[in-house]
Scaffold this motif. Sequence first.
Motif, short mmCIF file in Angstrom:
data_model
loop_
_atom_site.label_atom_id
_atom_site.label_comp_id
_atom_site.label_asym_id
_atom_site.label_seq_id
_atom_site.Cartn_x
_atom_site.Cartn_y
_atom_site.Cartn_z
N ALA A 118 0.59 -9.86 -8.34
CA ALA A 118 0.61 -8.46 -8.72
C ALA A 118 1.64 -7.69 -7.90
N ASP A 119 2.04 -6.55 -8.43
CA ASP A 119 3.04 -5.76 -7.73
C ASP A 119 2.67 -4.28 -7.77
N GLU A 120 3.38 -3.49 -6.97
CA GLU A 120 3.13 -2.06 -6.90
C GLU A 120 3.08 -1.43 -8.30
N VAL A 173 -7.39 -5.45 -1.90
CA VAL A 173 -6.18 -5.98 -2.52
C VAL A 173 -5.41 -4.87 -3.24
N LEU A 192 -8.69 -13.45 -6.05
CA LEU A 192 -7.86 -12.48 -5.34
C LEU A 192 -6.56 -13.07 -4.78
N SER A 193 -6.55 -14.35 -4.42
CA SER A 193 -5.28 -14.94 -3.94
C SER A 193 -4.24 -14.98 -5.05
N HIS A 194 -4.71 -15.16 -6.27
CA HIS A 194 -3.78 -15.13 -7.40
C HIS A 194 -3.25 -13.72 -7.62
N MET A 253 -3.05 -11.45 -5.33
CA MET A 253 -2.18 -11.21 -4.17
C MET A 253 -0.79 -11.79 -4.39
N ALA A 254 -0.75 -12.96 -4.99
CA ALA A 254 0.55 -13.64 -5.17
C ALA A 254 1.33 -13.09 -6.36
N LEU A 294 -3.68 -2.76 -0.61
CA LEU A 294 -2.58 -3.48 0.06
C LEU A 294 -1.35 -3.60 -0.83
N LEU A 295 -1.61 -3.80 -2.13
CA LEU A 295 -0.49 -4.00 -3.05
C LEU A 295 -0.05 -2.70 -3.73
N ASP A 296 -0.72 -1.58 -3.41
CA ASP A 296 -0.42 -0.30 -4.07
C ASP A 296 -0.51 -0.39 -5.59
#
Lengths: 112, 145
Positions: free
Chosen positions: A40-42, A58, A33-35, A37-38, A61-63
Amino acid sequence: MRINQLINNHSFTLLTNTPDDVLINNVVACDLLSHVMANADEGDVLITVLNNINVLGVASLLDLSLVIFSYNINVDDSIILKANELNIPLFKSNLTTAEVVYLLKEMDKTIE
Amino acid sequence: MDFQIERNDIANAGTVSSLTKRHLKKRGLSRSFVKRVTIGVYEAEINVVIHSYGGTANLNIENDYVEIEFKDVGPGIECISTAMQEGFSTASPYAIENGFGAGMGLPNIKSVSDEMYLDSSEDGTTLRIRFYIKDEDYENKPINK
Ligand SMILES: Nc1ncnc2c1ncn2[C@@H]1O[C@H](COP(=O)(O)OP(=O)(O)OP(=O)(O)O)[C@@H](O)[C@H]1O
Ligand SMILES: [Mg+2]
């Protein structure tokens, strides 16, 4: 590519309520998930084998536009319930993660 | 704004970051600014959940910066410079099963924040991250600005 193209493709099974026909941006395939998080994008679609409530955290949070669970993994009912609450479409597929990426790419040549 | 973060409470992990995100959006801050803060807060909050005995978060939103302080009660980070390296992780099997343990959290926090203060001993860890708000970070001007 739009989400309806997935709904109409027999390689994917929709697990959640019928979603709005949103636009899918890019593809992220990752189980850490940290990858995600770093990187991925909306609007991105996430392909993962993580049968886990944190995936929804996740995604929201990242839409992200939606999540596809590959390798036909079991997805807990509690996750599907929560995804309906959060309005995050979930799909399941018998394909491997790599095959899902190939297929999505074929379905939309604009995805890199 | 203060939050309690419980040890191993993975089901509620993400609460602080999603509330932070909501508050920042309400203030009219841009998508890219909100995303930076959300990533930092998420990684920090998860670390307290999976690596510590529990702790608190304090969120402070000012006109020109956002600061969040995380404090937990141990066991602390043995070596901060090692922990800051990409890929270093002591995550438990339980944390790994839940999708954590890439050893990317602290490096991610460092890269999204403008200032990062990290201090740790056996009695606990304090992490403070700050994000400066520039004029262009407002998508829509807030009503009282
Ligand atoms: N609050 C904390 N208390 C104790 N140890 C911590 C804390 N935060 C981080 N650490 C230590 O620092 C290491 C690196 O943290 P980092 O967030 O970079 O990676 P991770 O949490 O192991 O994996 P990821 O964040 O990619 O899921 C952790 O594995 C842990 O040993
Ligand atoms: Mg971490």
